[in-house]
Design an enzyme around this catalytic site. Sequence first.
Site, mmCIF file in Angstrom:
data_model
loop_
_atom_site.group_PDB
_atom_site.id
_atom_site.type_symbol
_atom_site.label_atom_id
_atom_site.label_comp_id
_atom_site.label_asym_id
_atom_site.label_seq_id
_atom_site.Cartn_x
_atom_site.Cartn_y
_atom_site.Cartn_z
ATOM 1 N N ARG A 69 0.837 -1.210 0.000
ATOM 2 C CA ARG A 69 0.000 0.000 0.000
ATOM 3 C C ARG A 69 0.877 1.266 0.000
ATOM 4 N NH1 ARG A 69 -5.895 0.313 0.137
ATOM 5 N NH2 ARG A 69 -6.229 2.513 0.498
ATOM 6 N N HIS A 113 -17.679 14.035 0.684
ATOM 7 C CA HIS A 113 -18.221 12.878 1.404
ATOM 8 C C HIS A 113 -19.743 13.015 1.490
ATOM 9 C CE1 HIS A 113 -18.524 9.599 4.166
ATOM 10 N NE2 HIS A 113 -19.057 10.366 5.093
ATOM 11 N N ASP A 145 -6.985 14.827 5.686
ATOM 12 C CA ASP A 145 -5.912 14.568 6.642
ATOM 13 C C ASP A 145 -5.719 13.052 6.746
ATOM 14 O OD1 ASP A 145 -7.936 13.607 8.263
ATOM 15 O OD2 ASP A 145 -7.803 15.217 9.752
ATOM 16 N N ALA A 146 -5.012 12.594 7.772
ATOM 17 C CA ALA A 146 -4.667 11.170 7.845
ATOM 18 C C ALA A 146 -5.827 10.295 8.305
ATOM 19 C CB ALA A 146 -3.469 10.986 8.775
ATOM 20 N N GLY A 147 -6.930 10.893 8.740
ATOM 21 C CA GLY A 147 -8.049 10.104 9.236
ATOM 22 C C GLY A 147 -9.036 9.744 8.137
ATOM 23 N N ASP A 149 -12.286 10.660 6.710
ATOM 24 C CA ASP A 149 -13.291 11.728 6.614
ATOM 25 C C ASP A 149 -13.281 12.635 7.844
ATOM 26 O OD1 ASP A 149 -14.079 10.644 4.133
ATOM 27 O OD2 ASP A 149 -15.458 9.259 5.111
HETATM 28 C C1 GAR Z 1 -20.154 10.706 -4.123
HETATM 29 O O1 GAR Z 1 -21.387 10.786 -3.463
HETATM 30 C C2 GAR Z 1 -19.015 10.820 -3.131
HETATM 31 O O2 GAR Z 1 -19.276 11.676 -2.063
HETATM 32 C C3 GAR Z 1 -18.891 9.412 -2.677
HETATM 33 O O3 GAR Z 1 -19.015 8.648 -3.838
HETATM 34 C C4 GAR Z 1 -19.913 9.319 -4.725
HETATM 35 C C5 GAR Z 1 -19.262 9.388 -6.080
HETATM 36 O O4 GAR Z 1 -20.170 9.795 -7.055
HETATM 37 N N1 GAR Z 1 -17.631 9.200 -1.996
HETATM 38 C C6 GAR Z 1 -17.505 8.492 -0.890
HETATM 39 O O5 GAR Z 1 -18.417 7.876 -0.382
HETATM 40 C C7 GAR Z 1 -16.106 8.446 -0.343
HETATM 41 N N2 GAR Z 1 -16.130 8.062 1.048
HETATM 42 P P1 GAR Z 1 -19.660 10.171 -8.507
HETATM 43 O O6 GAR Z 1 -18.647 9.099 -8.937
HETATM 44 O O7 GAR Z 1 -20.900 10.138 -9.360
HETATM 45 O O8 GAR Z 1 -19.043 11.540 -8.445
#
Ligand code: GAR
Length: 205
Positions: A69, A113, A145-147, A149
Amino acid sequence: MPDAPARLVVLVSGSGTNLQALIDACADPSYGAQIVAVGADRDGIRGLERAESASIPTFVARVGDFSSREHWDAALADKVAAFEPDLVVLAGFMKLVGPAFLERFGGRTVNTHPALSPSFPGMHGPRDALEYGVKITGATLFVVDAGVDTGAIVAQRAVPVEDDDDVASLHERIKVAERAMLVESVGRIAREGIRVDGRRVRFGS
Ligand code: GAR
């Protein structure tokens, strides 16, 4: 106003509707930003097709192609750095970036998010909000950041949960608000800059 549009690298993993909203916004020179590359952690996704349709260079860095990774993270950072971005936008990028990436792009990487942080972090924001029974959820743009969300919050939009929602209908309603939030906020970052003071984020330099 900066002399040249801000250079954006956008990272995606899926359908790329947030990317498309940014592509459309960047078509207006007064928006103040241009997408110089789109990267992904997998092949064959609609998000990459959207970039290719807009003649934007693309690259892919698959975790499975690297011995660890950490190597993937460093390679991803190298690929992004080759395009000399002012801002990196994670728009539905379903991987956590690591220390090598943050060493180079910390403070100038934002992620969107589909929940109102600090509630419901992780991969299933809409599902977790629905299962918890909240009546209001939404979308959050934050400085990575490192967390998971956990970064300082740039912008949020509230979205109601309807009685007959399922995960798909709720996520679609969130994504409408999310795209508007992303376009407005990335444009302001490009034109005005942001200041991060602890957990408080303000536009302007
Ligand atoms: C979005 O709702 C974004 O916030 C989410 O994936 C979707 C992508 O939609 N991301 C996460 O959940 C990351 N934790 P898209 O590919 O149509 O832009």
